[in-house]
Enzyme design. Structure first.
Site, PDB file in Angstrom:
ATOM      1  N   CYS A 104      16.862  97.533 -76.893  1.00 37.89           N
ATOM      2  CA  CYS A 104      15.250  97.835 -76.403  1.00 37.89           C
ATOM      3  C   CYS A 104      15.508  98.997 -75.322  1.00 37.89           C
ATOM      4  CB  CYS A 104      14.542  96.554 -76.045  1.00 37.89           C
ATOM      5  SG  CYS A 104      15.794  95.547 -75.032  1.00 37.89           S
TER       6      CYS A 104
HETATM    7  C1  LIG Z   1      18.847  93.011 -77.906  1.00 40.47           C
HETATM    8  S1  LIG Z   1      20.568  92.695 -77.898  1.00 40.47           S
HETATM    9  C2  LIG Z   1      20.258  91.409 -79.255  1.00 40.47           C
HETATM   10  C3  LIG Z   1      20.707  90.244 -79.091  1.00 40.47           C
HETATM   11  C4  LIG Z   1      20.548  89.017 -80.002  1.00 40.47           C
HETATM   12  N1  LIG Z   1      19.225  88.793 -80.618  1.00 40.47           N
HETATM   13  C5  LIG Z   1      20.963  87.670 -79.298  1.00 40.47           C
HETATM   14  O1  LIG Z   1      20.133  86.655 -79.453  1.00 40.47           O
HETATM   15  O2  LIG Z   1      21.960  87.530 -78.712  1.00 40.47           O
HETATM   16  C6  LIG Z   1      20.717  93.854 -79.049  1.00 40.47           C
HETATM   17  C7  LIG Z   1      22.190  93.981 -79.571  1.00 40.47           C
HETATM   18  O3  LIG Z   1      22.392  95.002 -80.232  1.00 40.47           O
HETATM   19  C8  LIG Z   1      23.798  95.301 -80.122  1.00 40.47           C
HETATM   20  N2  LIG Z   1      23.863  96.934 -80.982  1.00 40.47           N
HETATM   21  C9  LIG Z   1      23.361  98.200 -79.892  1.00 40.47           C
HETATM   22  N3  LIG Z   1      23.564  99.242 -80.947  1.00 40.47           N
HETATM   23  C10 LIG Z   1      24.203  98.710 -81.835  1.00 40.47           C
HETATM   24  C11 LIG Z   1      24.692  99.422 -83.091  1.00 40.47           C
HETATM   25  N4  LIG Z   1      24.478 100.710 -83.195  1.00 40.47           N
HETATM   26  N5  LIG Z   1      25.455  98.700 -83.990  1.00 40.47           N
HETATM   27  C12 LIG Z   1      25.463  97.415 -83.996  1.00 40.47           C
HETATM   28  N6  LIG Z   1      25.020  96.762 -82.940  1.00 40.47           N
HETATM   29  C13 LIG Z   1      24.323  97.378 -82.005  1.00 40.47           C
HETATM   30  C14 LIG Z   1      24.166  95.150 -78.866  1.00 40.47           C
HETATM   31  O4  LIG Z   1      25.642  95.189 -78.635  1.00 40.47           O
HETATM   32  C15 LIG Z   1      23.254  93.990 -78.435  1.00 40.47           C
HETATM   33  O5  LIG Z   1      24.191  92.887 -78.770  1.00 40.47           O
END
Ligand SMILES: C[S@@+](CC[C@H](N)C(=O)[O-])C[C@H]1O[C@@H](n2cnc3c(N)ncnc32)[C@H](O)[C@@H]1O
Length: 380
Positions: free
Chosen positions: A85
């Protein structure tokens, strides 16, 4: 084979979305919850936390853009995306969904299109994000997400859900829910889940999207009876700050007055505080902002010392100050104490600061997602 519906959990972090999905109890005829059958995240610390707590769930550690539809098992009933986000957050640079990390949504969406092409599309898709998605790019990002879902044949609606309805943490988040076929709907927006800013964002959507729009209905939970003090560690087991006075001195007159009133009460009063940079008379100043409404402020990713939340305890005319712990942050997300947190406090706080609150996902599952899947199965 499981008779419970299945989910893929993208951007899974520590797996809190899946925990909420699996806890949804309203599934009919003795069937409960939705099982995560595949999860993905690119962050090493998150991957370790996911695997430590969900050892039986297939997990792919890597970029969502590196995944192919062939890597995804079977046909899911639901796909969940808590896409990053930072680029759409009101607190961030607001580059929008096409920029940097939030562009990962389109890496996820490419997989949804691939599933559709193989006749494996899920009946339900949920995108969880910050409220800033409603207005980032002058509303273009929200319109792009809803248009993509509409063009793929889903009815689309969104809910603004604040974790404070279930937990002692102020944490408003947006849940865009796309459902194929018949689903429970309301014909008009209703508080608290259809907020004025969501209604305003809906009104800015293209006509084609508004035609496919649904004001999803969700029961309002009973009054929350848990407050911040109830999730804190005992006072004797935590480290209190020795430089509390210099930090408390950062409070503006308004916040200082709140603190003084709490101290003057002579009662035990527990508050939460953040340091923030504010502009006053054209000059940037550090301020301590304190609340005594029984809620913690929204947990954030601790990028620097100033983004870590403080606990303020006033008792018998004394004030003490300390940092919120990782375990307390987990409790503020509705996570039970048997969840294995990373050993480092900053990693634990990052894990929880990025996550989705479990009871919020559970309420969404019980009130909307599971009934929608039930309808689909009954119609099949
Ligand atoms: C807002 S957090 C979501 C956390 C999750 N809903 C939880 O309850 O712990 C967004 C996640 O997306 C992952 N992320 C960001 N870019 C990504 C990508 N290109 N591919 C895979 N994961 C990604 C980050 O590492 C992060 O853990």
């Amino acid at each position: 084979m499981s008779i419970r519906p299945s989910a893929y959990e993208f951007f899974a972090g520590g797996g809190l979305a899946g925990m909420g999905l699996s806890q949804g109890q309203s599934w009919g005829r003795g069937r409960t919850g939705i099982d995560t059958v595949f999860a993905n995240d690119m962050d090493g610390m998150k991957a370790a936390a996911f695997r430590a707590n969900h050892a039986d769930t297939p997990f792919h550690h890597g970029d969502v853009w590196a995944l192919n539809v062939g890597d995804l098992p079977g046909r899911p009933d639901l796909c969940w995306a808590s896409s990053p986000c930072q680029d759409v957050s009101l607190a961030g640079a607001r580059g929008g969904l096409e920029a940097g990390r939030s562009g990962a949504f389109w890496g996820f969406w490419r997989l949804m299109q691939g599933l559709q092409a193989e006749n494996r599309a899920p009946s339900v898709i949920v995108l969880e994000n910050v409220i800033g998605l409603l207005t980032s790019g002058q509303g273009r990002d929200f319109a792009a997400v809803c248009t993509a879902m509409t063009e793929a044949g889903y009815r689309v609606g969104a809910l603004e859900m604040d974790a404070a309805l279930w937990l002692p943490q102020s944490r408003p988040r947006l849940f865009v829910v796309a459902i194929k076929g018949e689903a429970p709907v309301t014909s008009t927006p209703a508080a608290p889940f259809h907020s004025p800013r969501l209604i305003a964002a809906y009104e800015r959507l293209p006509q084609t999207v508004r035609q496919a729009w649904a004001w999803w209905s969700l029961p309002v939970p009973p009054h929350r009876n848990l407050d911040l003090d109830a999730v804190l560690e005992p006072d004797a087991e935590v480290n209190w700050l020795e430089d509390a006075d210099s930090i408390l001195a950062l409070a503006s007159p308004l916040h200082r007055a709140r603190l003084d009133a709490a101290v003057a009460s002579g009662q035990r009063r527990v508050g939460a505080a953040y340091r923030r940079v504010r502009t006053e008379n054209g000059v940037k100043v550090q301020r301590l902002e304190i609340r005594f409404d029984g809620l913690a402020g929204c947990l954030r990713t601790p990028a620097g010392g100033s983004s870590r939340q403080y606990v303020v305890v006033c008792d018998q005319g004394q004030v003490r100050l300390r940092r919120l712990t990782g375990r307390e942050a987990a409790r503020l997300m509705g996570v039970s104490d048997d969840y294995q947190l990373p050993k480092s406090q900053s990693a634990a706080l990052k894990l929880m600061g990025d996550a989705v609150a479990v009871p919020v996902v559970r309420a969404l599952t019980e009130g909307l997602l599971a009934p929608a899947l039930n309808n689909r199965r009954a119609a099949a």
